[in-house]
Design a protein around this motif. Structure first.
Motif, short mmCIF file in Angstrom:
data_model
loop_
_atom_site.label_atom_id
_atom_site.label_comp_id
_atom_site.label_asym_id
_atom_site.label_seq_id
_atom_site.Cartn_x
_atom_site.Cartn_y
_atom_site.Cartn_z
N HIS A 1 0.84 -1.20 0.00
CA HIS A 1 0.00 0.00 0.00
C HIS A 1 0.87 1.24 0.00
CE1 HIS A 1 1.12 -0.45 4.19
NE2 HIS A 1 0.84 0.84 4.36
N ASP B 1 0.45 5.05 1.95
CA ASP B 1 -0.38 5.48 3.06
C ASP B 1 -1.48 6.45 2.61
OD1 ASP B 1 0.94 3.86 4.80
OD2 ASP B 1 2.23 5.42 5.63
N TRP C 1 10.11 7.65 4.27
CA TRP C 1 9.86 7.36 2.86
C TRP C 1 9.05 8.45 2.20
CZ3 TRP C 1 7.61 4.24 6.69
CH2 TRP C 1 6.22 4.20 6.74
N HIS D 1 4.73 0.27 0.16
CA HIS D 1 5.48 -0.47 1.17
C HIS D 1 4.64 -1.59 1.78
CE1 HIS D 1 3.55 2.91 3.21
NE2 HIS D 1 3.49 2.17 4.30
FE LIG Z 1 1.85 2.13 5.69
#
Ligand SMILES: [Fe+2]
Length: 277
Positions: A95, A97, A241, A248
């Motif tokens: 996914h 975020d 990130w 991730h």
């Molecule tokens: Fe996440």
């Protein structure tokens, strides 16, 4: 400063930078590393909650999670807890975020508090490379299309995880937003493949079968190991990130006799992003 590349696709472990320093100069050095490597890691960074917040604020306003409650004193910090006997953990599939928001997260700063002796690595995959290497026929079909991203509702983020709790005034509703499937990075100008297995539900303008078929192929492509890197956590490590250009996966390999039986605790701060275009 030393930069150790984690794989041939993305990711670098950085030493010789102190994350307690939230000055503009340090921010610029870190942001350049972030844009170049897309995910960067730092070990032995014993930063406080305030220091983690001060560092993150260099990138812009901080987000509060739609469903998950932050720490009492620091609502911007979501504590991700996997209890000892849980097999599953938050973030355990591919996914990016909060892609279901109008303005999904720009970047995340995740600090490890408690790490099991084995298990619970995090994988990242480079979505610039995923776009570049995607099958030309699929590229043609999706290049001007949008997709629907669903928030999945509060149950998804809370009910399967004993250590996670919702806001006092719990809002359970699912909601969704649409984003271009190929977005342009606002700082680098690079094209990014912006869909993900967890939240992306449908390509707008295609019938359901065709949409499902193309998304399935894209998700398989995004998970190719040659687009990824993997980080093995230690306590007091920090990962940062670029949530626009990577997906991730928090690996939930907590099996009896090996990874099961230990807590895993992380503190997460997310920085608000732009509307993808
Ligand atoms: Fe996440």
């Amino acid at each position: 400063m030393n930069v150790k590349l984690l794989s041939g696709a993305l990711g670098a472990e950085i030493s010789g930078i102190n994350l307690k320093d939230s000055s503009k100069e340090n921010y610029e050095r870190i942001n350049n590393l972030l844009l170049e490597h897309k995910v960067i890691f730092f070990r032995n960074q014993d930063i406080t909650h305030q220091e983690q917040i001060a560092l993150a604020q260099n990138w812009g306003p901080l987000e509060n999670h739609a469903y998950v409650k932050g720490l009492d004193k620091y609502p911007e910090i979501v504590r991700i807890i996997k209890t000892r006997e849980e097999k599953n953990q938050w973030g355990e599939n591919w996914h990016t975020d909060v892609s279901y928001n109008v303005k999904p997260t720009k970047a995340v700063i995740l600090k490890s508090i408690k790490i099991p002796p084995v298990g619970g690595d995090t994988c990242f995959s480079n979505m610039e490379l995923a776009w570049e290497t995607l099958d030309e026929e699929i590229k043609e079909k999706i290049k001007n299309k949008k997709a629907i991203h669903s928030s999945l509702g509060a149950e998804f983020f809370i009910d399967n995880y004993k250590g996670m709790s919702g806001h006092e005034q719990r809002n359970y509703d699912e909601y969704s937003n649409e984003h271009p499937i190929v977005r342009t990075h606002p700082e680098t100008g690079k094209k990014i493949l912006y869909v993900n297995w967890t939240y992306t539900k449908k390509i707008i303008g295609l019938d359901k079968n065709e949409s499902d078929e193309i998304l399935k192929k894209i998700f398989e492509h995004q998970a190719r190991l040659d687009l990824t890197c993997r980080f093995n956590w230690t306590e007091n490590a920090v990962a940062m990130w670029d949530n626009r250009s990577v997906i991730h996966y928090a690996i939930a390999d907590f099996y009896p006799g090996r990874g099961l039986g230990y807590e895993r605790i992380m503190d997460r701060i997310a920085i608000e992003g732009d509307q993808p275009n």
